[in-house]
Design a protein around this motif. Structure first.
Motif, mmCIF file in Angstrom:
data_model
loop_
_atom_site.group_PDB
_atom_site.id
_atom_site.type_symbol
_atom_site.label_atom_id
_atom_site.label_comp_id
_atom_site.label_asym_id
_atom_site.label_seq_id
_atom_site.Cartn_x
_atom_site.Cartn_y
_atom_site.Cartn_z
ATOM 1 N N TRP A 1 1.061 -1.023 0.102
ATOM 2 C CA TRP A 1 -0.192 0.067 -0.054
ATOM 3 C C TRP A 1 0.670 1.571 0.320
ATOM 4 C CZ3 TRP A 1 -0.974 4.082 2.390
ATOM 5 C CH2 TRP A 1 -2.011 4.898 2.762
ATOM 6 N N MET A 2 1.897 1.043 0.703
ATOM 7 C CA MET A 2 3.106 3.124 0.639
ATOM 8 C C MET A 2 2.831 2.850 -0.856
ATOM 9 S SD MET A 2 5.077 1.846 4.171
ATOM 10 C CE MET A 2 6.258 2.992 4.070
ATOM 11 N N GLN A 3 3.807 1.980 -1.889
ATOM 12 C CA GLN A 3 3.550 2.021 -3.332
ATOM 13 C C GLN A 3 2.947 2.339 -3.889
ATOM 14 O OE1 GLN A 3 7.226 0.978 -3.593
ATOM 15 N NE2 GLN A 3 8.193 0.227 -1.797
ATOM 16 N N ASN A 4 1.688 2.332 -3.825
ATOM 17 C CA ASN A 4 0.679 1.913 -4.999
ATOM 18 C C ASN A 4 -0.254 1.738 -4.151
ATOM 19 O OD1 ASN A 4 -1.226 1.828 -6.490
ATOM 20 N ND2 ASN A 4 -1.486 0.011 -6.476
ATOM 21 N N PRO A 5 -0.782 3.561 -2.819
ATOM 22 C CA PRO A 5 -1.788 3.812 -2.117
ATOM 23 C C PRO A 5 -3.103 3.762 -2.525
ATOM 24 C CG PRO A 5 -0.607 5.591 -2.948
ATOM 25 C CD PRO A 5 -0.311 4.866 -3.220
ATOM 26 N N VAL A 6 -3.971 2.476 -2.372
ATOM 27 C CA VAL A 6 -5.241 1.903 -2.900
ATOM 28 C C VAL A 6 -6.017 2.011 -2.125
ATOM 29 C CG1 VAL A 6 -4.680 1.654 -5.080
ATOM 30 C CG2 VAL A 6 -4.751 -0.375 -3.255
ATOM 31 N N GLY A 7 -7.778 1.912 -2.130
ATOM 32 C CA GLY A 7 -8.440 1.737 -1.536
ATOM 33 C C GLY A 7 -8.836 3.195 0.165
ATOM 34 N N GLY A 8 -8.368 4.175 -0.183
ATOM 35 C CA GLY A 8 -8.304 5.170 0.682
ATOM 36 C C GLY A 8 -8.497 6.353 0.075
ATOM 37 N N VAL A 9 -8.952 7.829 0.877
ATOM 38 C CA VAL A 9 -8.605 8.634 0.571
ATOM 39 C C VAL A 9 -8.471 10.309 1.941
ATOM 40 C CG1 VAL A 9 -11.241 8.500 -0.840
ATOM 41 C CG2 VAL A 9 -11.426 9.331 1.693
ATOM 42 N N PHE A 10 -8.608 10.774 1.510
ATOM 43 C CA PHE A 10 -8.411 11.936 2.669
ATOM 44 C C PHE A 10 -9.484 12.344 2.853
ATOM 45 C CE2 PHE A 10 -6.365 15.627 4.119
ATOM 46 C CZ PHE A 10 -5.267 15.688 4.650
ATOM 47 N N ASN A 11 -8.880 12.755 3.978
ATOM 48 C CA ASN A 11 -10.581 13.076 5.102
ATOM 49 C C ASN A 11 -9.731 14.640 5.681
ATOM 50 O OD1 ASN A 11 -12.434 14.470 6.920
ATOM 51 N ND2 ASN A 11 -12.967 12.271 7.320
ATOM 52 N N PRO A 12 -10.600 15.743 5.091
ATOM 53 C CA PRO A 12 -10.082 17.093 5.370
ATOM 54 C C PRO A 12 -10.367 17.911 6.423
ATOM 55 C CG PRO A 12 -11.457 17.098 3.848
ATOM 56 C CD PRO A 12 -11.478 15.887 3.584
ATOM 57 N N ASP A 13 -11.550 16.787 7.114
ATOM 58 C CA ASP A 13 -12.189 17.091 8.624
ATOM 59 C C ASP A 13 -11.084 16.576 9.940
ATOM 60 O OD1 ASP A 13 -14.336 18.667 7.973
ATOM 61 O OD2 ASP A 13 -15.062 16.910 7.429
ATOM 62 N N THR A 14 -10.915 15.545 9.480
ATOM 63 C CA THR A 14 -9.636 14.629 10.648
ATOM 64 C C THR A 14 -8.159 14.516 9.871
ATOM 65 O OG1 THR A 14 -9.323 12.595 9.264
ATOM 66 C CG2 THR A 14 -11.024 13.378 10.886
ATOM 67 N N MET A 15 -7.918 15.829 8.806
ATOM 68 C CA MET A 15 -6.818 15.270 8.247
ATOM 69 C C MET A 15 -6.024 14.114 8.675
ATOM 70 S SD MET A 15 -5.618 18.840 7.517
ATOM 71 C CE MET A 15 -4.268 19.111 7.396
ATOM 72 N N ARG A 16 -6.487 13.113 8.410
ATOM 73 C CA ARG A 16 -6.059 11.320 7.896
ATOM 74 C C ARG A 16 -6.215 11.005 7.138
ATOM 75 N NH1 ARG A 16 -6.752 8.494 13.836
ATOM 76 N NH2 ARG A 16 -6.124 7.212 13.090
ATOM 77 N N MET A 17 -5.683 10.034 6.232
ATOM 78 C CA MET A 17 -6.293 9.228 5.118
ATOM 79 C C MET A 17 -6.818 7.721 6.077
ATOM 80 S SD MET A 17 -4.420 9.888 2.586
ATOM 81 C CE MET A 17 -5.305 8.199 1.462
#
Length: 528
Positions: free
Chosen positions: A152-168
């Motif tokens: 996942w570090m090489q090809n980050p799939v299945g995640g989104v960035f949440n601007p409210d929590t500042m996290r993936m």
């Protein structure tokens, strides 16, 4: 401004602990299946020599497994100690496979390993055999989950960035599990472990034959390892090719750096057999190329182009400008969570936010970045080309050597001539460290080649480090080096002691024309 010296030292500490740890993992993976095969033959034939083979190689497996666990635990703690912002940023995604790996390593594997060593007289033959196979599968499933995390570090799939929590955050856990990069890395890595285990068994058996000890035991061990190792070495090449093909889709800069390809060439591109890359001039001072080969291997076509490093830097500039837009929108959202326009803008551009963060190396207010800043940040996306170029060639060269090694070993075993040629036994003994060299330089290609990203295209490495001081890191690095070096010495001592002792109830020595190795090579009483 970030302290690059601290980041570099943090990277060095993690690299040191990871590379120490990976001295033990391949042998664990390889020996686990070899001892399962040997015990299967024992259960089917009832011949005691196969039981002794399982016990002897199982003892070496147990020593190595214990060292692997001891060194692996520290690695996981480092995510919180040295890379705290990384843990905050992607913990929701990265933490899940890491936790599952820990559960498999400490509960599943440890339980079955205990039953393997203490269940010989308490379990029926078939029951103990089942436990041995579960140990092998448990070790490999443990590797699967850590490689899912790494993939996942090489090809980050299945995640989104949440601007409210500042996290993936996870949006599709199945996409994380079945990430094609992770799956390719898993089968390639475990196959490399099978090669290492097979070379280890052949080398130790060759030492027994050179000393004229445990002849039948050694010949049978070599025959099993030669067959298993040949299949594994061939699969390493095939699966490595698959990993490279996926990298041309997801990590184009890494591929271009591995091949020292500075400029896009007409398809199919030539491969640089030998080159001396010049980072300052962004060109090769000397190269010998084979026409068309890289394009055919890298794209599996005659018409698809592979982009060069300079062209990828130009692409990075576009993503950096887009990342500036995403960063600006994110600041507006943090100031006013109800800003619908900013949220819409961020939703369209957030995938390039990581490229915008590269500007933090050059100025704190990235919203006001100049063209010079953007150019400097884009150049940060170039990894160390000479290191990658030569590390990749060392790995590939050793891979093909080991295929030849196993072909000869398998042919010799099939003709029942193991031990007839002493020069072959010496070659086997001297080849012992080569799988580990190939594996370690392969790790350099995979991880060093991803720089400047700790998560490809999402989070720069310098942005992920903890706020530690140089003194803190220097002390902890020194402690880790002393501790891990001590563990490595203990591992070698225990292994050598067990090998010198040899398998229990061994058959008498069969002279082979005199002892070839000097007695000082492994001091200790002869086992009769």
């Amino acid at each position: 401004m970030f302290d690059i010296d601290v980041v570099t030292l943090s990277r060095l500490q993690f690299a040191a602990t990871a590379m120490y740890h990976f001295l033990f993992v391949p042998l664990t993976l390889g020996l686990s299946f070899l001892i399962a095969i040997m015990e299967s033959v024992y259960v089917m034939t009832g011949r005691d020599i196969w039981r002794r083979m399982t016990l002897f190689w199982g003892t070496l497996f147990g020593i190595n497994f214990a060292m692997g666990v001891a060194t692996g635990v520290v690695m996981e703690f480092q995510f919180g100690m040295n890379w705290s912002y990384y843990s905050h940023y992607v913990g929701d995604i990265f933490g899940a496979p890491l936790a599952i790996e820990g559960l498999m390593a400490f509960f599943l594997e440890a339980t079955f390993i205990g039953m393997f060593f203490f269940g010989w007289d308490r379990l029926p033959k078939v029951g103990h055999l089942a436990v041995t196979w579960l140990v092998a599968f448990g070790a490999n499933f443990s590797a699967l989950w850590i490689l899912i995390a790494n993939g996942w570090m090489q090809n980050p799939v299945g995640g989104v960035f949440n601007p409210d929590t500042m996290r993936m955050e996870i949006s599709d856990f199945m996409a994380v599990i079945f990430n094609p990069v992770a799956q390719a890395k898993f089968v390639h890595t475990v196959s490399a472990g099978y090669v290492a285990g097979s070379v280890f068994v052949i080398a130790v058996s060759a030492w027994f034959l050179l000393r004229g000890r445990h002849i039948e035991f050694a010949k049978r061990s070599m025959a099993v390892a030669a067959s298993f190792g040949l299949a594994a070495s061939l699969s390493v090449v095939v699966l490595g090719d698959e990993s490279g093909y996926l990298a041309t889709e997801n990590q184009k800069m890494k591929v271009a750096a591995m091949e020292a390809m500075w400029h896009t060439e007409p398809a199919p591109a030539a491969i640089n057999l030998i080159a001396f890359p010049d980072m300052a001039k962004q060109d090769n001072s000397f190269s010998i190329s084979i026409p068309y080969l890289l394009g055919i291997i890298g794209t599996r076509s005659l018409s698809q182009e592979l982009p060069g490093i300079v062209n990828l830097v130009d692409n990075a500039k576009v993503k950096i400008r887009n990342g500036i837009t995403a960063y600006t929108a994110l600041q507006k959202i943090r100031a006013d969570k109800n800003d619908a326009v900013a949220r819409a803008t961020f939703s369209e551009t957030w995938k390039d936010l990581g490229y915008g963060l590269l500007l933090k190396l050059h100025r704190p207010d990235i919203e006001n970045a100049t063209e010079a800043d953007i150019t400097a940040a884009a150049n940060e996306t170039i990894p160390d080309v000479p290191v990658l170029f030569w590390a990749f060639r060392i790995m590939v060269g050793l891979g093909f050597y080991l295929i030849g090694f196993f072909v000869v070993a398998f042919w010799t075993a099939s003709r029942h001539r193991l031990g007839d040629k002493r020069w072959m036994l010496w070659v086997a003994l001297l080849s012992l460290p080569l799988p580990w060299v190939a594996i370690e330089v392969g790790w350099i290609v995979a991880e060093f080649g991803r720089q400047p990203w700790i998560i490809e295209g999402v989070l720069p490495t310098f942005y992920a480090a903890s706020g530690l001081t140089l003194v803190d890191l220097s002390i902890s690095l020194a402690i880790f080096l002393v501790l891990y070096t001590s563990l490595a010495i203990v591992e070698v001592y225990l292994m050598v002691h067990a090998i010198k002792k040899g398998p229990s109830s061994a058959e008498p020595v069969e002279p082979q024309g005199g002892t070839i190795l000097p007695e000082a090579a492994f001091a200790g009483p002869q086992q009769h």
